[in-house]
Design a protein around this motif. Structure first.
Motif, PDB file in Angstrom:
ATOM      1  N   ARG A  73      -7.904   0.714  -4.259  1.00  0.00           N
ATOM      2  CA  ARG A  73      -8.865   1.171  -5.272  1.00  0.00           C
ATOM      3  C   ARG A  73      -9.914   2.087  -4.640  1.00  0.00           C
ATOM      4  O   ARG A  73     -10.278   3.116  -5.216  1.00  0.00           O
ATOM      5  CB  ARG A  73      -9.541  -0.022  -5.946  1.00  0.00           C
ATOM      6  CG  ARG A  73      -8.620  -0.851  -6.835  1.00  0.00           C
ATOM      7  CD  ARG A  73      -9.385  -1.937  -7.548  1.00  0.00           C
ATOM      8  NE  ARG A  73      -8.528  -2.717  -8.425  1.00  0.00           N
ATOM      9  CZ  ARG A  73      -8.956  -3.716  -9.180  1.00  0.00           C
ATOM     10  NH1 ARG A  73     -10.233  -4.068  -9.146  1.00  0.00           N
ATOM     11  NH2 ARG A  73      -8.099  -4.371  -9.963  1.00  0.00           N
ATOM     12  N   LYS A  74     -10.368   1.706  -3.463  1.00  0.00           N
ATOM     13  CA  LYS A  74     -11.335   2.547  -2.760  1.00  0.00           C
ATOM     14  C   LYS A  74     -10.703   3.880  -2.384  1.00  0.00           C
ATOM     15  O   LYS A  74     -11.330   4.939  -2.498  1.00  0.00           O
ATOM     16  CB  LYS A  74     -11.834   1.832  -1.501  1.00  0.00           C
ATOM     17  CG  LYS A  74     -12.824   2.645  -0.687  1.00  0.00           C
ATOM     18  CD  LYS A  74     -13.254   1.888   0.550  1.00  0.00           C
ATOM     19  CE  LYS A  74     -14.190   2.737   1.404  1.00  0.00           C
ATOM     20  NZ  LYS A  74     -14.600   2.018   2.656  1.00  0.00           N
ATOM     21  N   ASP A  96      -7.359  -1.560   0.767  1.00  0.00           N
ATOM     22  CA  ASP A  96      -8.175  -1.394  -0.444  1.00  0.00           C
ATOM     23  C   ASP A  96      -7.773  -0.089  -1.137  1.00  0.00           C
ATOM     24  O   ASP A  96      -8.404   0.949  -0.978  1.00  0.00           O
ATOM     25  CB  ASP A  96      -9.661  -1.364  -0.070  1.00  0.00           C
ATOM     26  CG  ASP A  96     -10.577  -1.439  -1.288  1.00  0.00           C
ATOM     27  OD1 ASP A  96     -10.076  -1.245  -2.415  1.00  0.00           O
ATOM     28  OD2 ASP A  96     -11.781  -1.679  -1.114  1.00  0.00           O
ATOM     29  N   ASN A 154     -10.489   3.825   5.479  1.00  0.00           N
ATOM     30  CA  ASN A 154     -10.288   2.649   4.644  1.00  0.00           C
ATOM     31  C   ASN A 154      -9.425   1.650   5.408  1.00  0.00           C
ATOM     32  O   ASN A 154      -8.412   2.024   5.982  1.00  0.00           O
ATOM     33  CB  ASN A 154      -9.594   3.051   3.338  1.00  0.00           C
ATOM     34  CG  ASN A 154      -9.491   1.905   2.361  1.00  0.00           C
ATOM     35  OD1 ASN A 154     -10.305   0.999   2.373  1.00  0.00           O
ATOM     36  ND2 ASN A 154      -8.491   1.945   1.504  1.00  0.00           N
ATOM     37  N   GLU A 198       0.825  -1.200   0.000  1.00  0.00           N
ATOM     38  CA  GLU A 198       0.000   0.000   0.000  1.00  0.00           C
ATOM     39  C   GLU A 198       0.866   1.261   0.000  1.00  0.00           C
ATOM     40  O   GLU A 198       0.573   2.234  -0.712  1.00  0.00           O
ATOM     41  CB  GLU A 198      -0.933   0.010   1.209  1.00  0.00           C
ATOM     42  CG  GLU A 198      -1.830   1.247   1.255  1.00  0.00           C
ATOM     43  CD  GLU A 198      -2.792   1.220   2.417  1.00  0.00           C
ATOM     44  OE1 GLU A 198      -3.973   0.920   2.199  1.00  0.00           O
ATOM     45  OE2 GLU A 198      -2.355   1.527   3.545  1.00  0.00           O
TER      46      GLU A 198
END
Length: 220
Positions: A207-208, A205, A201, A125
């Motif tokens: 993409r979110k 994730d 988040n 990430e």
């Protein structure tokens, strides 16, 4: 079956079936039913460590394994994420790994990422966040870790990482935990200049997170 599961939940973690361990030639046999306990990272722990962990109110349990040997796994719990929107975080003094003070007022938004060096998803990430930082000049990216500066430097050297656009803050001492009550790595939140939580988040994730950044940018 449902009745048995209900009874299991009512008595956990206060009971544990007795077991008899027999050692033979190149073999170990367990007689009688027993529970095996694991922490939230999947590491085996003792019954007492399991009880102590539950008393922190940071975990729920997940039952795995077989009928003969049930596995009781700790799972991090956190509040419904939507309830955190609008919370105001305190402005505390934080310094990055180079000793620079973190200024939450210098950008329209700040993405605060909670991570540690043992979390592989966290590392992936942070790599993505470092790339996103180039496209969002109005967003500041801060990574908070309980790891020491020496541990972070060792990790970056070993994995050949260069997070040039993320401000890594070592020795994070859970200053925001009382408000956020998020105990899962990785987790990230987006706050504005006033430290108001705009998005949350968990679980890496990205993409979110990207969709959220695009939405916030479109509001301007």
């Amino acid at each position: 079956m449902k009745k048995n599961i209900l009874i299991l939940f009512l008595f956990l973690p206060f009971v544990c079936f007795a077991q008899k361990v027999t050692y033979g030639d190149n073999s170990v046999r367990i007689e009688g039913k027993t529970f095996l306990y694991f922490d939230a990272e999947g590491n085996p722990i003792t019954d007492q460590a399991h009880r102590d962990s539950l008393e922190t109110h940071r975990y729920i349990i997940s039952i795995k394994g077989t009928d003969e040997i049930p596995e009781i796994h700790l799972v991090y719990k956190h509040p419904k994420l939507e309830t955190l929107i609008g919370k105001i975080l305190p402005k505390i003094d934080l310094n990055d790994i180079n000793g620079k003070s973190i200024d939450f007022d210098e950008s329209e938004y700040t993405v605060i990422c909670f991570w540690n060096r043992h979390c592989r998803i966290c590392i992936r990430e942070l790599v993505v966040l470092d790339i996103l930082a180039e496209d969002y000049s109005n967003v500041q990216f801060v990574g908070l870790t309980p790891d020491s500066p020496e541990e972070v430097h060792k990790l970056m050297k070993r994995l050949k990482l260069e997070w040039e656009d993320i401000e890594i803050v070592p020795n994070y001492n859970e200053e925001f935990t009382d408000i956020l009550k998020i105990y899962m790595y990785p987790s990230n939140i987006i706050v504005d200049k006033n430290m108001v939580v705009k998005a949350v988040n968990v679980g890496g994730d990205t993409r979110k997170l990207l969709r959220t950044l695009e939405q916030l940018s479109g509001e301007k």
